[in-house]
Motif scaffolding. Structure first.
Motif, mmCIF file in Angstrom:
data_model
loop_
_atom_site.group_PDB
_atom_site.id
_atom_site.type_symbol
_atom_site.label_atom_id
_atom_site.label_comp_id
_atom_site.label_asym_id
_atom_site.label_seq_id
_atom_site.Cartn_x
_atom_site.Cartn_y
_atom_site.Cartn_z
ATOM 1 N N LEU A 76 -8.590 -5.014 -4.644
ATOM 2 C CA LEU A 76 -8.686 -4.389 -5.399
ATOM 3 C C LEU A 76 -8.506 -5.902 -6.606
ATOM 4 N N GLY A 77 -8.389 -6.697 -7.045
ATOM 5 C CA GLY A 77 -8.472 -7.984 -8.369
ATOM 6 C C GLY A 77 -7.229 -8.238 -8.630
ATOM 7 N N VAL A 78 -7.176 -8.806 -9.049
ATOM 8 C CA VAL A 78 -6.228 -9.784 -10.660
ATOM 9 C C VAL A 78 -5.799 -8.575 -11.045
ATOM 10 N N GLU A 79 -6.426 -7.176 -12.306
ATOM 11 C CA GLU A 79 -5.968 -6.692 -13.079
ATOM 12 C C GLU A 79 -6.119 -5.300 -11.858
ATOM 13 N N GLY A 80 -6.479 -4.699 -11.213
ATOM 14 C CA GLY A 80 -6.217 -3.776 -10.663
ATOM 15 C C GLY A 80 -5.549 -3.603 -9.653
ATOM 16 N N TYR A 81 -4.683 -5.133 -9.164
ATOM 17 C CA TYR A 81 -3.551 -4.656 -8.245
ATOM 18 C C TYR A 81 -2.638 -5.073 -9.574
ATOM 19 N N GLY A 82 -2.880 -5.477 -10.513
ATOM 20 C CA GLY A 82 -1.133 -5.428 -11.893
ATOM 21 C C GLY A 82 -1.408 -3.854 -12.300
ATOM 22 N N GLU A 83 -2.525 -3.288 -12.285
ATOM 23 C CA GLU A 83 -2.519 -1.597 -11.858
ATOM 24 C C GLU A 83 -1.443 -1.258 -10.530
ATOM 25 N N PHE A 84 -1.872 -0.846 -9.524
ATOM 26 C CA PHE A 84 -1.650 -0.981 -8.291
ATOM 27 C C PHE A 84 -0.440 -1.291 -8.507
ATOM 28 N N ALA A 85 0.448 -2.085 -8.975
ATOM 29 C CA ALA A 85 1.580 -2.249 -8.791
ATOM 30 C C ALA A 85 2.833 -2.145 -9.256
ATOM 31 N N SER A 86 2.114 -1.934 -10.494
ATOM 32 C CA SER A 86 2.919 -0.767 -11.984
ATOM 33 C C SER A 86 3.149 0.551 -11.889
ATOM 34 N N LEU A 87 2.119 1.164 -10.980
ATOM 35 C CA LEU A 87 2.461 2.530 -10.411
ATOM 36 C C LEU A 87 3.126 2.524 -9.487
ATOM 37 N N LEU A 88 3.447 1.747 -8.807
ATOM 38 C CA LEU A 88 4.494 1.331 -7.613
ATOM 39 C C LEU A 88 6.077 1.754 -7.906
ATOM 40 N N ALA A 89 5.839 0.837 -9.170
ATOM 41 C CA ALA A 89 6.829 0.503 -10.149
ATOM 42 C C ALA A 89 7.044 2.112 -10.402
ATOM 43 N N ALA A 90 6.709 2.716 -11.318
ATOM 44 C CA ALA A 90 6.923 4.002 -12.214
ATOM 45 C C ALA A 90 6.732 4.925 -10.722
ATOM 46 N N GLN A 91 6.018 4.442 -9.944
ATOM 47 C CA GLN A 91 7.052 5.728 -8.408
ATOM 48 C C GLN A 91 8.858 5.280 -7.948
ATOM 49 N N LEU A 92 9.256 4.183 -7.889
ATOM 50 C CA LEU A 92 10.427 3.769 -7.714
ATOM 51 C C LEU A 92 10.942 4.554 -8.787
ATOM 52 N N VAL A 93 11.235 4.561 -10.291
ATOM 53 C CA VAL A 93 11.987 4.987 -11.136
ATOM 54 C C VAL A 93 12.204 6.245 -10.505
ATOM 55 N N LEU A 94 11.069 7.317 -10.665
ATOM 56 C CA LEU A 94 11.204 8.909 -10.143
ATOM 57 C C LEU A 94 11.940 8.755 -8.705
ATOM 58 N N ALA A 95 11.394 8.097 -8.068
ATOM 59 C CA ALA A 95 12.146 8.268 -6.905
ATOM 60 C C ALA A 95 13.985 8.111 -6.890
ATOM 61 N N VAL A 96 14.343 7.632 -7.125
ATOM 62 C CA VAL A 96 15.779 6.919 -7.825
ATOM 63 C C VAL A 96 16.691 7.828 -6.963
ATOM 64 N N SER A 97 16.023 9.256 -7.727
ATOM 65 C CA SER A 97 16.903 10.564 -7.015
ATOM 66 C C SER A 97 16.718 10.549 -5.445
ATOM 67 N N ALA A 98 15.810 10.247 -4.500
ATOM 68 C CA ALA A 98 15.998 9.527 -2.940
ATOM 69 C C ALA A 98 16.984 8.580 -2.441
ATOM 70 N N LEU A 99 17.215 7.832 -2.951
ATOM 71 C CA LEU A 99 18.261 6.667 -3.076
ATOM 72 C C LEU A 99 19.424 7.375 -3.227
ATOM 73 N N ALA A 100 20.039 8.162 -4.369
ATOM 74 C CA ALA A 100 21.194 8.930 -4.871
ATOM 75 C C ALA A 100 20.767 10.105 -3.609
ATOM 76 N N LEU A 101 20.372 10.931 -3.246
ATOM 77 C CA LEU A 101 20.713 11.656 -2.344
ATOM 78 C C LEU A 101 20.809 11.246 -1.301
#
Length: 394
Positions: A39-64
């Motif tokens: 993905l390259g440096v810039e594409g990887y930055g986008e990929f990683a930030s989306l994974l971080a956003a995914q983790l925030v929404l998926a916090v209910s899974a950890l709680a459940l």
């Protein structure tokens, strides 16, 4: 005769869960190598930030998972707990649809990419419900299998998509498909017995999970907000470097996960709660020291394994690892809070989140300043929350 802090069965459980979780984590970290290269440096930055956003929404899974495991210890029936999981997944599905365009705008990415990242969250909720049933009933061997399968199910389709030239959006969509397959199959592995307690017990609602979610959300915010804000505040090149450094944070954060998973049922038992907390903190703290020291040595491999483009973050890897080690210790304490329904303790963690956001937005402006702020806030917050928990354990 008093029960030992960590019995032979607990060690066996930790071993099995560690194998499963490390297999899953190893698969996830292996994904970072082709993603960073292709993905390259810039594409990887986008990929990683989306994974971080995914983790925030998926916090209910950890709680459940935490709520389900606690209620299994207390005798709640599997049928009612699975129903709770499906209700939570429905709520998260609606949130994913609503938040996709907002996340796309905030991270300067496409709605397709944001939607592909967030759609996995309700699937993770369903999967977490099954993992909670296995955890609460002490089926750690089967839990290990599910954890490992979830890691491969998430990563293998994504790697195939990357190899075919896909961008961040399609790669994340492929990962969601793999997660869905594992979630559908996880129920088949449960061999726990039924319970009739629910006939006289209050019906569990989504609000029960929400109370646990705010505890987990504080933890996830501390582990992810710096990466999301780096995407916004730093240059595209520096945010890509920060994303790679954050891999060390995630490794130090998630590798001791088995300790909390195995000791959590004891944390939910008032008789063993205080002893389980002390055991978890001691073991996780020891693992953290080893990981931070190991990161100093492993940092030298970055130019060889990843490439010279990421040499700029090499000197700071140990600070990223220190942040993750502190957050792993904080996770142990907050799991204890959820197990005993002491969720107001999370207010201290939320104060740490607020301080971190202010410092990252208004003070930090470089890569090294970002990671120093994130690690310092994690360390101080962990110390304060741990002190508060230990003073209340009696």
């Amino acid at each position: 005769m008093p029960t030992r802090p960590v019995t032979t069965s607990a060690v066996a459980g930790m071993t099995m869960v560690t194998i499963g979780s490390m297999t899953a984590n190893a698969a996830s970290y292996l994904l970072q190598v082709p993603a960073s290269r292709l993905l390259g440096v810039e594409g990887y930055g986008e990929f990683a930030s989306l994974l971080a956003a995914q983790l925030v929404l998926a916090v209910s899974a950890l709680a459940l998972q935490s709520v389900v495991a606690r209620e299994v210890v207390h005798g709640r029936s599997r049928e009612s707990l699975r129903a709770l999981g499906y209700r939570c997944a429905a709520v998260v599905s609606v949130l994913a649809i609503v938040l996709a365009p907002i996340v796309a705008f905030a991270l300067d990415t496409s709605v397709l990419a944001a939607g592909s990242a967030l759609v996995v969250a309700p699937l993770l909720v369903v999967l977490a419900g099954e993992q909670g049933l296995l955890q609460g009933s002490g089926q750690f061997g089967r839990l290990s299998i599910v954890l490992a399968s979830a890691g491969f199910g998430k990563v293998i389709p994504a790697v195939i998509a990357l190899a075919l030239g896909a961008g961040p959006g399609v790669t994340l969509a492929a990962s969601a498909v793999g997660t869905g397959v594992v979630a559908l199959g996880a129920r088949l592995i449960d061999r726990g017995g039924a319970s009739v307690l629910d006939s006289g017990a209050a019906r569990l609602g989504v609000g029960t999970v929400l109370r646990a979610s705010q505890v987990q959300l504080a933890l996830i915010a501390l582990s992810s907000l710096d990466l999301v804000l780096a995407r916004v505040q730093l240059s595209s090149g520096d945010s890509g470097l920060y994303a790679l450094g954050a891999v060390a944070t995630k490794a130090a954060f998630w590798l001791p996960q088995a300790v909390g998973v195995v000791l959590y049922p004891r944390m939910a038992n008032p008789v063993h709660s205080a002893r389980a907390l002390r055991s978890a903190m001691a073991v996780v703290g020891g693992i953290g020291v080893v990981l931070v020291v190991g990161s100093v040595v492993a940092a030298g491999l970055i130019p060889v394994v990843i490439g010279d483009d990421y040499r700029g973050v090499q000197s700071y890897i140990w600070i990223f690892a220190l942040q993750g080690a502190c957050l792993a210790l904080l996770q142990s304490v907050l799991l204890w809070a959820i197990a005993g329904e002491r969720t107001p303790l999370a207010l201290l963690a939320w104060f740490g989140v607020a301080v971190e956001v202010v410092l990252l937005v208004f003070v930090a402006s470089t890569l090294v300043q970002f990671v120093v702020v994130a690690a310092s806030v994690a360390a101080v917050t962990t110390a304060v929350v741990s002190a508060a928990a230990l003073s209340r354990r009696s």
